[in-house]
Design a protein around this motif. Structure first.
Motif, PDB file in Angstrom:
ATOM      1  N   LEU A 107     -11.319  15.098   7.104  1.00 58.66           N
ATOM      2  CA  LEU A 107     -10.233  14.883   8.065  1.00 58.66           C
ATOM      3  C   LEU A 107      -9.984  16.094   8.956  1.00 58.66           C
ATOM      4  O   LEU A 107      -9.576  15.950  10.114  1.00 58.66           O
ATOM      5  CB  LEU A 107      -8.947  14.525   7.327  1.00 58.66           C
ATOM      6  N   SER A 108     -10.222  17.280   8.424  1.00 60.42           N
ATOM      7  CA  SER A 108      -9.962  18.499   9.200  1.00 60.42           C
ATOM      8  C   SER A 108     -10.992  18.712  10.306  1.00 60.42           C
ATOM      9  O   SER A 108     -10.751  19.467  11.239  1.00 60.42           O
ATOM     10  CB  SER A 108      -9.926  19.718   8.270  1.00 60.42           C
ATOM     11  N   GLN A 109     -12.150  18.055  10.204  1.00 61.66           N
ATOM     12  CA  GLN A 109     -13.190  18.178  11.233  1.00 61.66           C
ATOM     13  C   GLN A 109     -12.964  17.123  12.318  1.00 61.66           C
ATOM     14  O   GLN A 109     -13.765  16.196  12.503  1.00 61.66           O
ATOM     15  CB  GLN A 109     -14.576  18.016  10.599  1.00 61.66           C
ATOM     16  N   GLN A 167       2.722   6.665  12.680  1.00 56.79           N
ATOM     17  CA  GLN A 167       3.257   7.610  11.698  1.00 56.79           C
ATOM     18  C   GLN A 167       2.132   8.428  11.062  1.00 56.79           C
ATOM     19  O   GLN A 167       2.255   9.640  10.878  1.00 56.79           O
ATOM     20  CB  GLN A 167       4.024   6.864  10.610  1.00 56.79           C
ATOM     21  N   PHE A 168       1.027   7.739  10.752  1.00 56.85           N
ATOM     22  CA  PHE A 168      -0.089   8.426  10.104  1.00 56.85           C
ATOM     23  C   PHE A 168      -0.662   9.508  11.016  1.00 56.85           C
ATOM     24  O   PHE A 168      -0.960  10.620  10.560  1.00 56.85           O
ATOM     25  CB  PHE A 168      -1.176   7.412   9.736  1.00 56.85           C
ATOM     26  N   LYS A 169      -0.838   9.207  12.280  1.00 50.89           N
ATOM     27  CA  LYS A 169      -1.394  10.182  13.222  1.00 50.89           C
ATOM     28  C   LYS A 169      -0.504  11.420  13.345  1.00 50.89           C
ATOM     29  O   LYS A 169      -1.005  12.520  13.606  1.00 50.89           O
ATOM     30  CB  LYS A 169      -1.591   9.539  14.598  1.00 50.89           C
ATOM     31  N   ALA A 170       0.806  11.219  13.161  1.00 48.87           N
ATOM     32  CA  ALA A 170       1.745  12.332  13.294  1.00 48.87           C
ATOM     33  C   ALA A 170       1.910  13.132  11.997  1.00 48.87           C
ATOM     34  O   ALA A 170       2.574  14.180  11.996  1.00 48.87           O
ATOM     35  CB  ALA A 170       3.112  11.807  13.743  1.00 48.87           C
ATOM     36  N   MET A 171       1.320  12.667  10.912  1.00 50.10           N
ATOM     37  CA  MET A 171       1.468  13.341   9.612  1.00 50.10           C
ATOM     38  C   MET A 171       0.701  14.655   9.581  1.00 50.10           C
ATOM     39  O   MET A 171      -0.252  14.863  10.321  1.00 50.10           O
ATOM     40  CB  MET A 171       0.953  12.441   8.476  1.00 50.10           C
ATOM     41  N   SER A 172       1.108  15.521   8.680  1.00 54.56           N
ATOM     42  CA  SER A 172       0.356  16.743   8.418  1.00 54.56           C
ATOM     43  C   SER A 172      -0.948  16.384   7.707  1.00 54.56           C
ATOM     44  O   SER A 172      -1.094  15.286   7.168  1.00 54.56           O
ATOM     45  CB  SER A 172       1.168  17.698   7.540  1.00 54.56           C
ATOM     46  N   SER A 219      -2.177  17.482   4.881  1.00 56.50           N
ATOM     47  CA  SER A 219      -1.988  17.252   3.441  1.00 56.50           C
ATOM     48  C   SER A 219      -1.383  15.882   3.170  1.00 56.50           C
ATOM     49  O   SER A 219      -1.757  15.205   2.201  1.00 56.50           O
ATOM     50  CB  SER A 219      -1.110  18.347   2.831  1.00 56.50           C
ATOM     51  N   LYS A 220      -0.464  15.452   4.050  1.00 60.44           N
ATOM     52  CA  LYS A 220       0.155  14.128   3.873  1.00 60.44           C
ATOM     53  C   LYS A 220      -0.858  13.013   4.138  1.00 60.44           C
ATOM     54  O   LYS A 220      -0.896  11.998   3.430  1.00 60.44           O
ATOM     55  CB  LYS A 220       1.355  13.994   4.826  1.00 60.44           C
ATOM     56  N   LYS A 221      -1.688  13.213   5.155  1.00 58.78           N
ATOM     57  CA  LYS A 221      -2.737  12.221   5.440  1.00 58.78           C
ATOM     58  C   LYS A 221      -3.683  12.082   4.248  1.00 58.78           C
ATOM     59  O   LYS A 221      -4.026  10.974   3.830  1.00 58.78           O
ATOM     60  CB  LYS A 221      -3.530  12.634   6.683  1.00 58.78           C
ATOM     61  N   VAL A 222      -4.105  13.227   3.715  1.00 61.35           N
ATOM     62  CA  VAL A 222      -5.021  13.218   2.575  1.00 61.35           C
ATOM     63  C   VAL A 222      -4.399  12.504   1.388  1.00 61.35           C
ATOM     64  O   VAL A 222      -5.047  11.682   0.720  1.00 61.35           O
ATOM     65  CB  VAL A 222      -5.426  14.660   2.186  1.00 61.35           C
ATOM     66  N   TYR A 223      -3.145  12.806   1.124  1.00 61.13           N
ATOM     67  CA  TYR A 223      -2.446  12.178  -0.014  1.00 61.13           C
ATOM     68  C   TYR A 223      -2.431  10.653   0.146  1.00 61.13           C
ATOM     69  O   TYR A 223      -2.701   9.916  -0.806  1.00 61.13           O
ATOM     70  CB  TYR A 223      -1.027  12.706  -0.114  1.00 61.13           C
ATOM     71  N   ASN A 224      -2.137  10.175   1.358  1.00 61.87           N
ATOM     72  CA  ASN A 224      -2.022   8.732   1.584  1.00 61.87           C
ATOM     73  C   ASN A 224      -3.366   8.018   1.509  1.00 61.87           C
ATOM     74  O   ASN A 224      -3.477   6.954   0.892  1.00 61.87           O
ATOM     75  CB  ASN A 224      -1.357   8.463   2.939  1.00 61.87           C
ATOM     76  N   ILE A 225      -4.392   8.580   2.128  1.00 59.46           N
ATOM     77  CA  ILE A 225      -5.675   7.869   2.104  1.00 59.46           C
ATOM     78  C   ILE A 225      -6.367   8.003   0.744  1.00 59.46           C
ATOM     79  O   ILE A 225      -7.226   7.179   0.401  1.00 59.46           O
ATOM     80  CB  ILE A 225      -6.615   8.321   3.233  1.00 59.46           C
ATOM     81  N   SER A 226      -6.000   9.024  -0.041  1.00 58.02           N
ATOM     82  CA  SER A 226      -6.615   9.173  -1.365  1.00 58.02           C
ATOM     83  C   SER A 226      -6.205   8.042  -2.297  1.00 58.02           C
ATOM     84  O   SER A 226      -6.856   7.816  -3.322  1.00 58.02           O
ATOM     85  CB  SER A 226      -6.227  10.520  -1.986  1.00 58.02           C
ATOM     86  N   LYS A 227      -5.157   7.324  -1.946  1.00 61.96           N
ATOM     87  CA  LYS A 227      -4.705   6.186  -2.759  1.00 61.96           C
ATOM     88  C   LYS A 227      -5.406   4.885  -2.369  1.00 61.96           C
ATOM     89  O   LYS A 227      -5.261   3.872  -3.069  1.00 61.96           O
ATOM     90  CB  LYS A 227      -3.183   5.995  -2.596  1.00 61.96           C
ATOM     91  N   LEU A 228      -6.144   4.899  -1.247  1.00 53.59           N
ATOM     92  CA  LEU A 228      -6.806   3.685  -0.776  1.00 53.59           C
ATOM     93  C   LEU A 228      -8.083   3.416  -1.569  1.00 53.59           C
ATOM     94  O   LEU A 228      -8.777   4.343  -1.990  1.00 53.59           O
ATOM     95  CB  LEU A 228      -7.137   3.803   0.708  1.00 53.59           C
ATOM     96  N   SER A 229      -8.411   2.152  -1.743  1.00 47.52           N
ATOM     97  CA  SER A 229      -9.594   1.773  -2.529  1.00 47.52           C
ATOM     98  C   SER A 229     -10.896   2.063  -1.790  1.00 47.52           C
ATOM     99  O   SER A 229     -11.921   2.346  -2.410  1.00 47.52           O
ATOM    100  CB  SER A 229      -9.532   0.285  -2.884  1.00 47.52           C
TER     101      SER A 229
END
Length: 469
Positions: free
Chosen positions: A38-40, A82-87, A89-99
């Motif tokens: 995500l950082s790239q 909302q997702f685009k505006a997240m930090s 770390s918050k983006k990573v946390y949210n997508i890490s829960k996706l299947s």
């Protein structure tokens, strides 16, 4: 042997190949890996599935399969903003829960190239039309590189396609050493053949599992579509069959192998629902060979093969690799992994082990062919048996520990009683004896509750770690 084989130079009208590199991310590095991608932002972007752009593909799958394979499909516009505006770390946390997550690579720096395999064909020009990264929760990932051979003439020699697929699939960090020194590859940013492997390594370095046995591919999985001009009559396929098997098993055109027509295994891994089309399945490849005689093979088959059927392959690969990982972890008989393995295996059987994935009869037949090719049912039964044996082993070990605690408590209590009796019998009045006896009694009484509390704390910590991954 298949003596009636007539060697023809087939002419390919349309073709493409997806080269898929599977790898496993260390569970402890999963969120760090997502953060790295995500950082790239200049290179990678999260692909948010949009129902309006491809209704046919999404509706091909049953509702629970859509949620499993395309969870971002259910994001609304407000959440996307909302997702685009997240930090980060918050983006990573949210997508890490996706299947399942898909990332697209921006192709501004790597697109076209040429490979020189031998003097017969000279340079084979190719185009890399897309690069995607598909990540399943828990760290099983697939780097998907789509290529197409570029040819100024109307038709491509089928042998070129065989040789290109056979060579390109070896461009992996572990497979690069097996390539011939004479092989050359050039492009805007591919001046050495090693650069494809270096690109792959740049993605996985520092994150891929250290347990090399968990990776069972030193070559990329090959998923290829070819539409030929030579298949004019239905029985023409009998003449093309040997070339089809080379295509299916990703062999070089120079191979002199002639497949045995009486080998039933070969035919078990073939599937054809309609005339002028033949699917091939193996543990290292998936192919379809079609004739341009049928309009469907030119208009719909290329779309279906890489939009619908490709995800069935990825799902089957995900299940196979997951089960192989379970088998290797269970073989270690590590009691400290008991809680984690139980949680992971339970979640896999409840949420990731599917038998029905689509209402399409043709789709289910293709899915069942992948299940058969990867021997998924047999592998699941084997892992389930290993899990039961492992669970019984851990349970019996736990019971022994419990019995040991009870025995020690019993022995200490007997000792206390003996000390008290001895002190009263001889009327000892030393001031230090009573506190010692009291301390020993408190220790004995509290040992088992402490044992239970420590197990409860360990259980909570393991659950939290499993939920975070």
């Amino acid at each position: 042997m298949l003596k009636e084989v007539i060697r023809l130079s087939l002419n390919v009208k349309y073709q493409y190949t997806h080269f898929i590199y599977p790898f496993v991310v260390e569970r402890s590095e999963y969120t760090n890996f997502l953060s790295s991608i995500l950082s790239q932002e200049k290179d990678w972007s999260l692909y948010v599935h949009n129902y309006e752009t491809d209704k046919e593909s999404y509706d091909f799958f049953l509702p629970y399969m859509k949620r499993f394979l395309f969870p971002t499909l259910f994001w609304n516009l407000d959440y996307e903003k909302q997702f685009k505006a997240m930090s980060l770390s918050k983006k990573v946390y949210n997508i890490s829960k996706l299947s399942c997550i898909t990332f697209d690579y921006q192709l501004s720096s790597i697109k076209t190239g040429s490979v020189e395999l031998d003097r017969r064909f000279g340079e084979i020009n190719f185009d890399i039309s897309s690069i995607r990264l598909i990540v399943f929760k828990g760290g099983i990932c697939f780097l998907d590189i789509k290529t197409e051979i570029e040819e100024p003439r109307e038709y491509i020699d089928f042998n070129k396609l065989l040789d290109f697929n056979n060579s390109f699939r070896k461009l992996t960090p572990r497979g690069i050493g097996s390539l011939s020194k004479l092989t050359k590859m050039r492009a805007r940013n591919i001046d050495k053949i090693e650069n494809i492997a270096i690109f792959i390594k740049s993605i996985i370095s520092g994150f891929e599992t250290k347990d090399i046995e968990k990776m069972y591919y030193d070559k990329m999985f090959t998923y290829s579509y070819a539409c030929v001009d030579d298949w004019k009559k239905e029985n023409d396929f009998d003449i093309m069959k040997n070339d089809f098997f080379k295509f299916q098993y990703v062999m070089s055109s120079k191979s002199s192998a002639i497949f045995n027509k009486n080998c039933t295994t070969l035919y078990e891994n073939m599937y054809s629902r309609w005339q002028y089309s033949m699917f091939g399945f193996s543990k290292e490849s998936g192919v379809v060979l079609v004739s341009e005689r049928e309009k469907y093979n030119i208009t719909k088959m290329p779309y279906n093969f890489e939009k619908k059927y490709l995800y069935m392959l990825l799902l089957a690969l995900y299940q196979r690799i997951t089960l192989m990982n379970f088998s290797q972890d269970l073989a270690k008989k590590d009691k400290s992994m008991a809680r984690s393995l139980t949680n992971r295996f339970t979640k896999f059987t409840h949420f990731s082990w599917f038998s029905e994935i689509t209402n399409s009869e043709n789709g289910m037949e293709i899915w069942e062919n992948w299940v058969k090719a990867f021997k998924l049912k047999e592998l699941f039964d084997e892992v389930h048996k290993e899990y039961i044996e492992y669970y019984d082993f851990v349970k019996s070990t736990g019971q022994e520990r419990f019995n040991l605690v009870i025995m020690l408590t019993y022995v200490v209590n007997i000792a206390f009683s003996g000390i008290s009796l001895f002190a009263n019998l001889f009327n000892f009045r030393e001031h230090w004896l009573a506190p010692v006896i009291l301390a020993l009694m408190v220790t004995a009484m509290s040992s088992y509750p402490i044992f239970l509390i420590s197990r409860w704390i360990k259980h909570k910590i393991e659950n939290k770690m499993d939920n975070d991954i």
